[in-house]
Design a protein around this motif. Structure first.
Motif, PDB file in Angstrom:
ATOM      1  N   VAL A 150       0.857  -1.184   0.000  1.00 45.86           N
ATOM      2  CA  VAL A 150       0.000   0.000   0.000  1.00 45.86           C
ATOM      3  C   VAL A 150       0.892   1.233   0.000  1.00 45.86           C
ATOM      4  O   VAL A 150       1.821   1.338   0.806  1.00 45.86           O
ATOM      5  CB  VAL A 150      -0.933   0.020   1.231  1.00 45.86           C
ATOM      6  CG1 VAL A 150      -1.807   1.264   1.231  1.00 45.86           C
ATOM      7  CG2 VAL A 150      -1.779  -1.246   1.278  1.00 45.86           C
ATOM      8  N   HIS A 151       0.599   2.152  -0.914  1.00 45.16           N
ATOM      9  CA  HIS A 151       1.357   3.389  -1.064  1.00 45.16           C
ATOM     10  C   HIS A 151       0.429   4.590  -0.861  1.00 45.16           C
ATOM     11  O   HIS A 151      -0.787   4.448  -0.893  1.00 45.16           O
ATOM     12  CB  HIS A 151       1.920   3.517  -2.488  1.00 45.16           C
ATOM     13  CG  HIS A 151       2.838   2.427  -2.908  1.00 45.16           C
ATOM     14  ND1 HIS A 151       4.200   2.531  -2.819  1.00 45.16           N
ATOM     15  CD2 HIS A 151       2.595   1.219  -3.460  1.00 45.16           C
ATOM     16  CE1 HIS A 151       4.769   1.432  -3.291  1.00 45.16           C
ATOM     17  NE2 HIS A 151       3.807   0.618  -3.688  1.00 45.16           N
ATOM     18  N   GLY A 152       1.017   5.757  -0.725  1.00 42.84           N
ATOM     19  CA  GLY A 152       0.284   7.015  -0.742  1.00 42.84           C
ATOM     20  C   GLY A 152       0.978   7.970  -1.701  1.00 42.84           C
ATOM     21  O   GLY A 152       2.206   8.009  -1.758  1.00 42.84           O
ATOM     22  N   ILE A 153       0.196   8.712  -2.481  1.00 40.54           N
ATOM     23  CA  ILE A 153       0.775   9.629  -3.468  1.00 40.54           C
ATOM     24  C   ILE A 153      -0.138  10.831  -3.668  1.00 40.54           C
ATOM     25  O   ILE A 153      -1.365  10.706  -3.624  1.00 40.54           O
ATOM     26  CB  ILE A 153       1.006   8.913  -4.827  1.00 40.54           C
ATOM     27  CG1 ILE A 153       1.766   9.806  -5.807  1.00 40.54           C
ATOM     28  CG2 ILE A 153      -0.318   8.418  -5.415  1.00 40.54           C
ATOM     29  CD1 ILE A 153       2.226   9.090  -7.073  1.00 40.54           C
ATOM     30  N   SER A 154       0.471  11.985  -3.872  1.00 38.62           N
ATOM     31  CA  SER A 154      -0.251  13.178  -4.316  1.00 38.62           C
ATOM     32  C   SER A 154       0.719  14.010  -5.147  1.00 38.62           C
ATOM     33  O   SER A 154       1.911  14.047  -4.874  1.00 38.62           O
ATOM     34  CB  SER A 154      -0.788  13.995  -3.133  1.00 38.62           C
ATOM     35  OG  SER A 154       0.260  14.400  -2.275  1.00 38.62           O
ATOM     36  N   LEU A 155       0.196  14.617  -6.196  1.00 32.30           N
ATOM     37  CA  LEU A 155       1.007  15.462  -7.077  1.00 32.30           C
ATOM     38  C   LEU A 155       0.218  16.698  -7.438  1.00 32.30           C
ATOM     39  O   LEU A 155      -0.882  16.576  -7.981  1.00 32.30           O
ATOM     40  CB  LEU A 155       1.381  14.718  -8.371  1.00 32.30           C
ATOM     41  CG  LEU A 155       2.423  13.624  -8.263  1.00 32.30           C
ATOM     42  CD1 LEU A 155       2.611  12.954  -9.619  1.00 32.30           C
ATOM     43  CD2 LEU A 155       3.744  14.148  -7.763  1.00 32.30           C
ATOM     44  N   PRO A 156       0.775  17.888  -7.144  1.00 32.63           N
ATOM     45  CA  PRO A 156       1.888  18.154  -6.249  1.00 32.63           C
ATOM     46  C   PRO A 156       1.562  17.690  -4.831  1.00 32.63           C
ATOM     47  O   PRO A 156       0.410  17.377  -4.515  1.00 32.63           O
ATOM     48  CB  PRO A 156       2.068  19.664  -6.287  1.00 32.63           C
ATOM     49  CG  PRO A 156       1.192  20.180  -7.377  1.00 32.63           C
ATOM     50  CD  PRO A 156       0.197  19.109  -7.696  1.00 32.63           C
ATOM     51  N   ALA A 157       2.582  17.649  -3.995  1.00 28.38           N
ATOM     52  CA  ALA A 157       2.412  17.140  -2.632  1.00 28.38           C
ATOM     53  C   ALA A 157       1.267  17.864  -1.928  1.00 28.38           C
ATOM     54  O   ALA A 157       1.204  19.091  -1.908  1.00 28.38           O
ATOM     55  CB  ALA A 157       3.709  17.315  -1.847  1.00 28.38           C
ATOM     56  N   GLY A 158       0.346  17.070  -1.385  1.00 28.42           N
ATOM     57  CA  GLY A 158      -0.774  17.616  -0.622  1.00 28.42           C
ATOM     58  C   GLY A 158      -1.950  18.087  -1.447  1.00 28.42           C
ATOM     59  O   GLY A 158      -2.950  18.526  -0.895  1.00 28.42           O
TER      60      GLY A 158
END
Length: 183
Positions: free
Chosen positions: A32-40
């Motif tokens: 399980v990963h977490g990602i956001s682009l741009p951060a947050g």
């Protein structure tokens, strides 16, 4: 039911960032990963663009270091629970990087990577937990070497490099949701 490595109901986008597993029958870990682009920041097409190799590296200052990065995950679960699949499960997605689990290196060889749109510190949504539990239950039913005990975070297989899905991910709640589907 998984057909030819694809989940029905998922939006299918075939990432170029994949290849054959060394042993296609060795699928024994769920990461399980977490990602956001741009951060947050959530929403938008940037995660999709990254996994498809189409990210405009000039669109945001944070994207410059990502230039030339070839990365993918098997699936992405957006904040509203939408499921996008980029790599069929019998193929190797490039999600774990330098990693090890239970003495085995190169976790991409034997794992499935699921990205959740989020950050280490922002709570994940109920829709994401429900979708992740449904996907995990389906994977466990399909791949006999997978089990509830063989689900880890990126932080567990690459602890020096990675922190996701982070302290905001509620492992107890996720496992409760998964248990409800397994009974």
């Amino acid at each position: 039911m998984i057909a030819e490595g694809w989940l029905p109901g998922a939006t299918q986008r075939q990432s170029p960032h994949q290849d054959a597993r060394p042993d296609p029958d060795d699928i024994s870990l769920l990461v399980v990963h977490g990602i956001s682009l741009p951060a947050g920041e959530f929403g938008g097409a940037y995660i999709d663009d990254l996994f498809m190799g189409q990210l405009d590296h000039q669109a945001h200052p944070e994207f410059a270091p990502l230039q030339g990065l070839r990365v993918s995950a098997h699936c992405l679960i957006r904040r509203d629970g939408e499921l996008v699949q980029y790599v069929p499960f019998h193929q190797r997605a490039w999600h774990a990087g330098r990693s090890s689990y239970a003495g085995r290196r190169r976790c991409n060889d034997f794992s499935i990577g699921i990205e959740l749109e989020g950050t280490d510190t922002a709570p994940y949504t109920k829709e994401q937990y429900q979708q992740l539990a449904q996907v995990a239950a389906e994977l466990i039913a399909t791949y006999p070497q997978l089990s509830r005990q063989r689900i880890v975070g990126h932080q567990h297989i690459a602890p020096v490099r990675k922190t996701d899905p982070g302290p905001a991910f509620d492992w107890a709640y996720f496992k409760q949701q998964l248990a409800l589907l397994s009974n």
